[in-house]
Structure formats: C-alpha cells, structure tokens
Design a protein around this motif. Structure first.
Motif, PDB file in Angstrom:
ATOM      1  N   ARG A   1       4.389   1.854 -21.238  1.00  0.00           N
ATOM      2  CA  ARG A   1       2.967   1.479 -21.243  1.00  0.00           C
ATOM      3  C   ARG A   1       2.792   0.055 -20.736  1.00  0.00           C
ATOM      4  O   ARG A   1       1.879  -0.235 -19.965  1.00  0.00           O
ATOM      5  N   SER A   2       3.682  -0.838 -21.149  1.00  0.00           N
ATOM      6  CA  SER A   2       3.614  -2.225 -20.688  1.00  0.00           C
ATOM      7  C   SER A   2       3.960  -2.332 -19.207  1.00  0.00           C
ATOM      8  O   SER A   2       3.263  -3.012 -18.444  1.00  0.00           O
ATOM      9  N   LEU A   3       5.024  -1.651 -18.795  1.00  0.00           N
ATOM     10  CA  LEU A   3       5.446  -1.697 -17.397  1.00  0.00           C
ATOM     11  C   LEU A   3       4.359  -1.127 -16.487  1.00  0.00           C
ATOM     12  O   LEU A   3       4.071  -1.689 -15.425  1.00  0.00           O
ATOM     13  N   ALA A   4       3.750  -0.024 -16.892  1.00  0.00           N
ATOM     14  CA  ALA A   4       2.708   0.598 -16.075  1.00  0.00           C
ATOM     15  C   ALA A   4       1.527  -0.349 -15.873  1.00  0.00           C
ATOM     16  O   ALA A   4       0.993  -0.468 -14.769  1.00  0.00           O
ATOM     17  N   LYS A   5       1.127  -1.048 -16.938  1.00  0.00           N
ATOM     18  CA  LYS A   5       0.010  -2.005 -16.818  1.00  0.00           C
ATOM     19  C   LYS A   5       0.355  -3.106 -15.827  1.00  0.00           C
ATOM     20  O   LYS A   5      -0.473  -3.535 -15.037  1.00  0.00           O
ATOM     21  N   PHE A   6       1.601  -3.576 -15.887  1.00  0.00           N
ATOM     22  CA  PHE A   6       2.034  -4.632 -14.978  1.00  0.00           C
ATOM     23  C   PHE A   6       2.044  -4.130 -13.533  1.00  0.00           C
ATOM     24  O   PHE A   6       1.635  -4.840 -12.611  1.00  0.00           O
ATOM     25  N   MET A   7       2.524  -2.905 -13.322  1.00  0.00           N
ATOM     26  CA  MET A   7       2.619  -2.361 -11.973  1.00  0.00           C
ATOM     27  C   MET A   7       1.241  -2.140 -11.349  1.00  0.00           C
ATOM     28  O   MET A   7       1.068  -2.287 -10.143  1.00  0.00           O
ATOM     29  N   ILE A   8       0.272  -1.781 -12.178  1.00  0.00           N
ATOM     30  CA  ILE A   8      -1.080  -1.526 -11.666  1.00  0.00           C
ATOM     31  C   ILE A   8      -1.784  -2.841 -11.325  1.00  0.00           C
ATOM     32  O   ILE A   8      -2.555  -2.920 -10.373  1.00  0.00           O
ATOM     33  N   THR A   9      -1.502  -3.871 -12.114  1.00  0.00           N
ATOM     34  CA  THR A   9      -2.110  -5.194 -11.875  1.00  0.00           C
ATOM     35  C   THR A   9      -0.989  -6.222 -11.733  1.00  0.00           C
ATOM     36  O   THR A   9      -0.725  -7.000 -12.654  1.00  0.00           O
ATOM     37  N   PRO A  10      -0.290  -6.252 -10.594  1.00  0.00           N
ATOM     38  CA  PRO A  10       0.889  -7.107 -10.426  1.00  0.00           C
ATOM     39  C   PRO A  10       0.615  -8.605 -10.516  1.00  0.00           C
ATOM     40  O   PRO A  10       1.525  -9.391 -10.673  1.00  0.00           O
ATOM     41  N   SER A  11      -0.634  -9.013 -10.421  1.00  0.00           N
ATOM     42  CA  SER A  11      -0.949 -10.443 -10.542  1.00  0.00           C
ATOM     43  C   SER A  11      -0.965 -10.883 -12.003  1.00  0.00           C
ATOM     44  O   SER A  11      -1.047 -12.071 -12.295  1.00  0.00           O
ATOM     45  N   SER A  12      -0.884  -9.942 -12.924  1.00  0.00           N
ATOM     46  CA  SER A  12      -0.942 -10.283 -14.345  1.00  0.00           C
ATOM     47  C   SER A  12       0.378 -10.867 -14.830  1.00  0.00           C
ATOM     48  O   SER A  12       1.423 -10.708 -14.203  1.00  0.00           O
ATOM     49  N   LYS A  13       0.317 -11.549 -15.954  1.00  0.00           N
ATOM     50  CA  LYS A  13       1.508 -12.085 -16.609  1.00  0.00           C
ATOM     51  C   LYS A  13       2.003 -11.041 -17.600  1.00  0.00           C
ATOM     52  O   LYS A  13       1.232 -10.241 -18.115  1.00  0.00           O
ATOM     53  N   TRP A  14       3.302 -11.080 -17.900  1.00  0.00           N
ATOM     54  CA  TRP A  14       3.860 -10.090 -18.826  1.00  0.00           C
ATOM     55  C   TRP A  14       3.152 -10.121 -20.172  1.00  0.00           C
ATOM     56  O   TRP A  14       2.868  -9.077 -20.753  1.00  0.00           O
ATOM     57  N   ARG A  15       2.859 -11.312 -20.680  1.00  0.00           N
ATOM     58  CA  ARG A  15       2.226 -11.408 -21.997  1.00  0.00           C
ATOM     59  C   ARG A  15       0.846 -10.745 -22.020  1.00  0.00           C
ATOM     60  O   ARG A  15       0.356 -10.362 -23.077  1.00  0.00           O
ATOM     61  N   GLU A  16       0.226 -10.606 -20.843  1.00  0.00           N
ATOM     62  CA  GLU A  16      -1.111  -9.994 -20.762  1.00  0.00           C
ATOM     63  C   GLU A  16      -1.060  -8.469 -20.770  1.00  0.00           C
ATOM     64  O   GLU A  16      -2.077  -7.828 -20.995  1.00  0.00           O
ATOM     65  N   VAL A  17       0.115  -7.900 -20.531  1.00  0.00           N
ATOM     66  CA  VAL A  17       0.216  -6.441 -20.438  1.00  0.00           C
ATOM     67  C   VAL A  17       1.044  -5.838 -21.562  1.00  0.00           C
ATOM     68  O   VAL A  17       1.253  -4.622 -21.590  1.00  0.00           O
ATOM     69  N   LEU A  18       1.505  -6.655 -22.498  1.00  0.00           N
ATOM     70  CA  LEU A  18       2.339  -6.133 -23.573  1.00  0.00           C
ATOM     71  C   LEU A  18       1.595  -5.100 -24.402  1.00  0.00           C
ATOM     72  O   LEU A  18       0.435  -5.288 -24.783  1.00  0.00           O
ATOM     73  N   ASP A  19       2.281  -4.005 -24.693  1.00  0.00           N
ATOM     74  CA  ASP A  19       1.731  -2.961 -25.538  1.00  0.00           C
ATOM     75  C   ASP A  19       1.485  -3.501 -26.943  1.00  0.00           C
ATOM     76  O   ASP A  19       2.194  -4.396 -27.410  1.00  0.00           O
ATOM     77  N   ASP A  20       0.476  -2.958 -27.610  1.00  0.00           N
ATOM     78  CA  ASP A  20       0.127  -3.417 -28.957  1.00  0.00           C
ATOM     79  C   ASP A  20       1.258  -3.218 -29.966  1.00  0.00           C
ATOM     80  O   ASP A  20       1.261  -3.855 -31.030  1.00  0.00           O
ATOM     81  N   GLN A  21       2.208  -2.317 -29.663  1.00  0.00           N
ATOM     82  CA  GLN A  21       3.301  -2.044 -30.600  1.00  0.00           C
ATOM     83  C   GLN A  21       4.376  -3.130 -30.595  1.00  0.00           C
ATOM     84  O   GLN A  21       5.237  -3.151 -31.468  1.00  0.00           O
ATOM     85  N   TYR A  22       4.323  -4.048 -29.628  1.00  0.00           N
ATOM     86  CA  TYR A  22       5.312  -5.123 -29.596  1.00  0.00           C
ATOM     87  C   TYR A  22       4.906  -6.240 -30.547  1.00  0.00           C
ATOM     88  O   TYR A  22       3.753  -6.661 -30.571  1.00  0.00           O
ATOM     89  N   TYR A  23       5.897  -6.745 -31.293  1.00  0.00           N
ATOM     90  CA  TYR A  23       5.641  -7.877 -32.181  1.00  0.00           C
ATOM     91  C   TYR A  23       5.451  -9.154 -31.371  1.00  0.00           C
ATOM     92  O   TYR A  23       4.598  -9.974 -31.673  1.00  0.00           O
TER      93      TYR A  23
END
Length: 200
Positions: free
Chosen positions: A123-145
C-alpha cells in the motif's frame, strides 16, 4: 492470483515463493509446456498470443479446489487496509488459525503474518509509485508505527533501502503501475479484489 494457483497447480505456493523455476523442467508446470511452444512459434503479435493463451487455458482441466471459498475469503480480507493483525484476519475470515496458516501457505505462498506485512508495504509502495514526487513519510500506510519500521520492511521485501530504490530508474514498472491504477483503480494486483464485481 492465489485461487488460480490452487486451480492450476498441485504444489504448495510456499514451496515456490521467492524462487525462479524452469517451467520446462519442473513437472508442476507441465500443463503449460504446450502453450510455451505455441507462443515461441507465434508471430509475437498481441492478438495472436492472447488467443493462444485463452485457447490453452480453456483446454486445461481446472481442478476445483476444496479451499476455494477459504482462499477467496482470505484474499478479500487482505485487501482491507484496516486489517492489522493475524487475529483480525481470523475474525474476518471465520477460519481457525491452523486452517488460515495452511491455506495461506498453500495458495498464497506465505504465512498470514507475512501476507499482512506485505499488504501494508505494498500500500505504501503503490502510493509512492503513483505520486513519485512524494516523500516516503507522506505515503506510509497507517499500519506503520514509524518510518524505521517501514524501512525494515522495505529491506526485507526489496533487498535495498527506500532511498536507494527511489533513486533508481524504473520506466517500465512505473508506467505499468500508473496504467493499472488508471484502468483498474489499484496499482498493484495484490491490493485488488479477485472478484471482478467488486472492482473500482
């Protein structure tokens, strides 16, 4: 898809997880050898090859998996973003833990815990791939601490860190992810319902 694996092959998916196998040498894939030969002899045109695939699959005797309902229930449960723990998966599917483990390894190739981790990661990787200009912290799935937990998962699944991955060129993969998102509403197959009537 897991149900396809269970229908076409008499081997456990977990025995083939994370490996490459020679379909011409491994008897588990013998039903597809004639298709391989037909595709090799074809013109390479998409329409011709699609017709060959469809005709061959129609000829293969699909076995009715006794686990079909359970596989579908697990698959549907896994695509729910709020499912965080194996106990949640047990509750959602109505399966006991031993059955859940057996069916997950047989059809999906991994334990329920690994499947849940993979879904969170995808879920996190897919968000990043769809919006590659985003930062990793912006696409982290809610299940990550936190981002450190994500980085650990990233290294497990991708054998490299998120920063190294972000720097790499991925023209074909990036294009296919965006095309799949546009056509089917989900960028990654594992995040998509196996039931066509539930597609976005």
């Amino acid at each position: 898809m897991p149900l396809g694996w269970a229908s076409f092959f008499d081997v456990k998916a977990c025995d083939y997880a994370n490996i490459s196998s020679d379909g011409l040498a491994d008897d588990a894939f013998s039903a597809f050898r004639p298709l391989s030969a037909a595709l090799s002899a074809s013109s390479g045109e998409f329409e011709e090859e699609l017709a060959l695939v469809e005709a061959h699959v129609a000829k293969i005797q699909l076995k009715q998996s006794s686990d079909e309902a359970m596989i579908s229930a697990i698959n549907e449960a896994l695509i729910e973003p709020k499912l965080a723990a194996v106990n949640d998966l047990v509750d959602k599917t109505g399966l006991n833990i031993r059955t859940l483990e057996r069916v997950s390894k047989r059809a999906f190739g991994f334990s329920p815990q690994t499947l849940l981790r993979r879904q969170r990661f995808l879920r996190s990787l897919a968000k990043f791939m769809i919006t590659p200009s985003s930062k990793w912290r912006e696409v982290l799935d809610d299940q990550y601490y936190d981002q450190a937990q994500f980085s650990r998962d990233f290294k497990i699944f991708m054998t490299m860190g998120p920063r190294e991955y972000a720097k790499r060129d991925r023209p074909i993969f990036d294009a296919s992810v965006r095309a799949r998102e546009a056509m089917l509403g989900k960028a990654v197959q594992a995040l998509h319902s196996p039931d066509p009537s539930k597609s976005d």
